[in-house]
Design an enzyme around this catalytic site. Structure first.
Site, mmCIF file in Angstrom:
data_model
loop_
_atom_site.group_PDB
_atom_site.id
_atom_site.type_symbol
_atom_site.label_atom_id
_atom_site.label_comp_id
_atom_site.label_asym_id
_atom_site.label_seq_id
_atom_site.Cartn_x
_atom_site.Cartn_y
_atom_site.Cartn_z
ATOM 1 N N ALA A 75 0.838 -1.204 0.000
ATOM 2 C CA ALA A 75 0.000 0.000 0.000
ATOM 3 C C ALA A 75 0.873 1.255 0.000
ATOM 4 O O ALA A 75 0.626 2.208 -0.746
ATOM 5 C CB ALA A 75 -0.925 -0.011 1.209
ATOM 6 N N ARG A 76 1.928 1.244 0.814
ATOM 7 C CA ARG A 76 2.799 2.428 0.936
ATOM 8 C C ARG A 76 3.618 2.669 -0.328
ATOM 9 O O ARG A 76 3.800 3.793 -0.752
ATOM 10 C CB ARG A 76 3.769 2.246 2.106
ATOM 11 C CG ARG A 76 3.152 2.400 3.476
ATOM 12 C CD ARG A 76 4.169 2.063 4.558
ATOM 13 N NE ARG A 76 5.335 2.953 4.508
ATOM 14 C CZ ARG A 76 5.371 4.158 5.066
ATOM 15 N NH1 ARG A 76 4.321 4.604 5.701
ATOM 16 N NH2 ARG A 76 6.451 4.905 4.984
ATOM 17 N N LYS B 78 17.203 -14.182 -9.911
ATOM 18 C CA LYS B 78 17.596 -13.099 -8.996
ATOM 19 C C LYS B 78 19.121 -13.018 -8.984
ATOM 20 O O LYS B 78 19.798 -13.963 -9.349
ATOM 21 C CB LYS B 78 17.078 -13.406 -7.602
ATOM 22 C CG LYS B 78 15.563 -13.504 -7.570
ATOM 23 C CD LYS B 78 15.012 -13.068 -6.250
ATOM 24 C CE LYS B 78 13.508 -13.045 -6.259
ATOM 25 N NZ LYS B 78 12.932 -11.861 -6.890
ATOM 26 N N HIS C 172 3.736 -14.399 -13.881
ATOM 27 C CA HIS C 172 4.170 -13.337 -14.792
ATOM 28 C C HIS C 172 4.641 -13.862 -16.157
ATOM 29 O O HIS C 172 4.204 -13.400 -17.203
ATOM 30 C CB HIS C 172 5.303 -12.521 -14.174
ATOM 31 C CG HIS C 172 4.998 -11.984 -12.812
ATOM 32 N ND1 HIS C 172 3.791 -11.411 -12.500
ATOM 33 C CD2 HIS C 172 5.731 -11.931 -11.681
ATOM 34 C CE1 HIS C 172 3.814 -11.022 -11.233
ATOM 35 N NE2 HIS C 172 4.975 -11.336 -10.718
HETATM 36 P P1 NAP Z 1 2.779 -6.253 4.856
HETATM 37 O O1 NAP Z 1 3.731 -5.124 4.676
HETATM 38 O O2 NAP Z 1 3.104 -7.330 5.828
HETATM 39 O O3 NAP Z 1 1.375 -5.604 5.274
HETATM 40 C C1 NAP Z 1 0.293 -6.370 5.701
HETATM 41 C C2 NAP Z 1 -0.879 -5.467 6.032
HETATM 42 O O4 NAP Z 1 -1.954 -6.283 6.519
HETATM 43 C C3 NAP Z 1 -0.583 -4.442 7.107
HETATM 44 O O5 NAP Z 1 -1.252 -3.244 6.794
HETATM 45 C C4 NAP Z 1 -1.195 -5.067 8.356
HETATM 46 O O6 NAP Z 1 -1.506 -4.024 9.228
HETATM 47 C C5 NAP Z 1 -2.434 -5.739 7.756
HETATM 48 N N1 NAP Z 1 -2.936 -6.850 8.566
HETATM 49 C C6 NAP Z 1 -2.257 -7.923 9.013
HETATM 50 N N2 NAP Z 1 -3.087 -8.729 9.721
HETATM 51 C C7 NAP Z 1 -4.302 -8.145 9.711
HETATM 52 C C8 NAP Z 1 -5.560 -8.483 10.262
HETATM 53 N N3 NAP Z 1 -5.756 -9.599 10.986
HETATM 54 N N4 NAP Z 1 -6.598 -7.664 10.039
HETATM 55 C C9 NAP Z 1 -6.448 -6.524 9.330
HETATM 56 N N5 NAP Z 1 -5.273 -6.149 8.769
HETATM 57 C C10 NAP Z 1 -4.214 -6.949 8.969
HETATM 58 O O7 NAP Z 1 2.447 -6.982 3.482
HETATM 59 P P2 NAP Z 1 2.611 -6.395 1.997
HETATM 60 O O8 NAP Z 1 4.023 -6.577 1.578
HETATM 61 O O9 NAP Z 1 2.017 -5.046 1.915
HETATM 62 O O10 NAP Z 1 1.758 -7.444 1.146
HETATM 63 C C11 NAP Z 1 0.340 -7.442 1.113
HETATM 64 C C12 NAP Z 1 -0.129 -8.459 0.077
HETATM 65 O O11 NAP Z 1 0.383 -8.097 -1.200
HETATM 66 C C13 NAP Z 1 0.372 -9.891 0.318
HETATM 67 O O12 NAP Z 1 -0.615 -10.787 -0.137
HETATM 68 C C14 NAP Z 1 1.591 -9.997 -0.569
HETATM 69 O O13 NAP Z 1 1.832 -11.327 -0.975
HETATM 70 C C15 NAP Z 1 1.124 -9.163 -1.756
HETATM 71 N N6 NAP Z 1 2.226 -8.596 -2.557
HETATM 72 C C16 NAP Z 1 3.097 -7.706 -1.996
HETATM 73 C C17 NAP Z 1 4.106 -7.152 -2.785
HETATM 74 C C18 NAP Z 1 5.073 -6.129 -2.222
HETATM 75 O O14 NAP Z 1 5.869 -5.617 -2.991
HETATM 76 N N7 NAP Z 1 5.008 -5.811 -0.950
HETATM 77 C C19 NAP Z 1 4.225 -7.522 -4.121
HETATM 78 C C20 NAP Z 1 3.308 -8.433 -4.664
HETATM 79 C C21 NAP Z 1 2.309 -8.952 -3.866
HETATM 80 P P3 NAP Z 1 -1.389 -4.161 10.820
HETATM 81 O O15 NAP Z 1 -0.133 -4.880 11.120
HETATM 82 O O16 NAP Z 1 -1.492 -2.776 11.373
HETATM 83 O O17 NAP Z 1 -2.598 -4.935 11.141
#
Ligand code: NAP
Length: 484
Positions: free
Chosen positions: A23-24, A331, A240
């Site tokens: 999200a960020r 990688k 991909h």
């Molecule tokens: P992350 O940084 O670990 O963030 C997870 C989010 O989920 C946080 O906002 C966390 O907030 C929230 N969360 C966790 N448990 C929760 C609960 N029980 N109820 C409500 N909110 C909850 O993960 P991310 O990297 O953003 O990834 C999110 C998704 O995108 C995953 O499925 C990942 O596989 C996918 N993805 C990520 C990327 C990437 O570049 N980051 C790329 C491709 C796909 P709190 O801790 O405040 O609850």
């Protein structure tokens, strides 16, 4: 250039995981860019949702920090950032419990597009779907956006599809593969189906082979624990690279409409032959001068997971019989490159003397860096000295061909989120596509596991194991140099 942007209706977009990394780094900066471009209507609202309790004000401050961190100063200005932040709200919610759901229910408006972005761990997808339904928050027109990974194998993907289907129709589910949101990927369809020039040649009779390379310079770093259960096959090829292959190999759809396009992609996946063990090379990076080895990153000194894969595939149908597709991803490679190379056959007969320099045409579709395409054509080398031929690129680097406007195209996430709001599923994977891709992938992985196959170690900063080069050399072909 005249731009024609399809307007967007008023919407409420809820980002579950609104404080997380994705999200960020991607979702919120992407939305801000669309807002700054005037594409987000005044009455749109974006609601971050995560476990931590905080005020909307505190959330806005977090998002402001993220925008400062991610976007260069030239791409943001105080006035529009403030106006964007004013669209944001926040709700503390527990995906697995009761906390926050009545709050969210109250915040949702009737009569606007409703979209829910599941930017949380896949284990929470079911909890979110169930509670959105139970609390009557998502109406029959609401859309949900689901992030990768979509399952770990066929059985888990089926379970996930079935679980989402209990609460949402397929028309409401947007499975993101951000590669499909890239400008060049869509341009690939425009070039194939918007010109007469390529389509008649787009077949085994004229194309010698196709190469798809997605090379990254980074290692698995902080994602070691996740990646070690996944590997390049699950993390990159199943989604991909497979999607790119589909767009190259598919038959022309009758219309550029979501189901017509996805039907054709599905047929390609179903036409893939099982891959022969001798047609796959798996690699794992070793430590470099100042970079850790894969096993250090993964924290498993005996890991057999691959960080590199190269493979030769056959699409068994009339169009592609005899034309192989070579896929490669890894990688800690030499350069960060994503590209597709379509190598045409040599002309059937040369009227020129030998060694004049004549070679086959090559169409390169670059997703990264420098999004664009070039086509090498053979011409006469200018000047005296007889008939000597050289290859020159017909360069279609968008930034150069189309000016500044093209250099500033929306990134994949921005485009895909706006497609969700517009209700256009063309660039999203359908449930049956994802399952078909796993059905092809599963036996390949199962065969490695059964043989307890170890990946070949390769040098960090290289082009992968030498065996990957041999995979093509033995067919009298060679990879395009990474970073050339
Ligand atoms: P992350 O940084 O670990 O963030 C997870 C989010 O989920 C946080 O906002 C966390 O907030 C929230 N969360 C966790 N448990 C929760 C609960 N029980 N109820 C409500 N909110 C909850 O993960 P991310 O990297 O953003 O990834 C999110 C998704 O995108 C995953 O499925 C990942 O596989 C996918 N993805 C990520 C990327 C990437 O570049 N980051 C790329 C491709 C796909 P709190 O801790 O405040 O609850």
């Amino acid at each position: 250039m005249v731009s024609r942007v399809i307007p967007v209706e008023a919407f409420d977009l809820v980002i579950f995981g609104g404080t997380g990394d994705l999200a960020r780094r991607k979702i919120l900066p992407g939305l801000y860019r669309r807002f700054r471009d005037g594409q987000i209507p005044d009455d749109a609202r974006i609601v971050g949702a995560a476990r931590s309790d905080m005020s909307a004000e505190a959330y806005r401050a977090q998002v402001a920090d993220a925008l400062n961190e991610v976007l260069p100063a030239s791409k943001r200005d105080a006035e529009s950032v403030e106006a964007f932040l004013a669209r944001l709200d926040y709700v503390g919610i527990d995906a697995t419990g009761t906390h926050g759901w009545p709050d969210l229910s109250q915040k949702m408006r009737a009569g606007v597009v409703q979209a829910f972005y599941f930017s949380v761990a896949p284990a929470l997808f079911g909890d979110l779907a169930k509670r959105l339904h139970k609390h009557k928050i998502a109406g029959p027109e609401a859309r949900i956006v689901v992030e990768k990974p979509f399952g770990h194998d066929l059985a888990s993907a089926r379970d996930l599809n079935a679980m989402l289907a209990r609460h949402f129709d397929e028309q409401q589910i947007y499975r993101i593969d951000h590669y499909l949101g890239k400008e060049t990927v869509q341009n690939l369809m425009a070039v194939r189906f918007g010109n007469l020039l390529f389509e008649p040649l787009w077949r085994n009779q004229y194309i010698d082979h196709v190469q798809i390379t997605v090379a990254e310079t980074v290692g698995v770093g902080g994602r070691g624990a996740y990646y070690d259960k996944s590997g390049a096959m699950r993390d990159m090829v199943q989604n991909h690279l497979m999607q790119l292959l589909c767009l190259i190999a598919m038959e022309p759809p009758a219309k550029f409409d979501p189901d017509a396009v996805r039907d054709e992609k599905l047929k390609v996946i179903r036409a893939l032959d099982p891959v022969e063990p001798g047609d796959v090379v798996r690699g794992q990076y070793r430590a470099g001068a100042d970079t850790p080895s894969y096993r250090d990153d993964a924290e498993n000194p005996a890991s057999r997971t691959e960080s590199f894969i190269a493979m030769k595939l056959h699409v068994s149908n009339w169009r592609w019989n005899g034309t192989p597709f070579y896929l490669r991803t890894g990688k800690r490679m030499k350069a960060r490159v994503s590209e597709i190379v379509v190598r045409f056959k040599e002309p059937p007969h040369s009227i020129f003397e030998e060694d004049t320099g004549q070679s086959a045409n090559e169409l390169t579709i670059r997703l990264q860096p420098n999004e664009g395409m070039d086509l090498t054509v053979t011409i006469k080398e200018p000047g005296p000295g007889g008939m000597r031929l050289i290859d020159v690129p017909l360069d279609m680097t968008f930034a150069e061909a189309l000016g500044e406007e093209a250099a500033d195209v929306p990134d994949a996430y921005e485009r895909l989120i706006m497609d969700v709001i517009r209700g256009n599923q063309t660039l999203f994977m359908r449930g049956d596509e994802v399952e078909a891709a796993w059905a092809w992938t599963d036996p390949v992985i199962a065969a490695w596991d059964a043989r307890e196959e170890k990946p070949i170690s390769y040098e960090a900063g290289s082009t992968g194991p030498e065996e990957a080069l041999i995979l093509m050399h033995r067919d009298g072909r060679r990879w395009r140099e990474i970073g050339s």
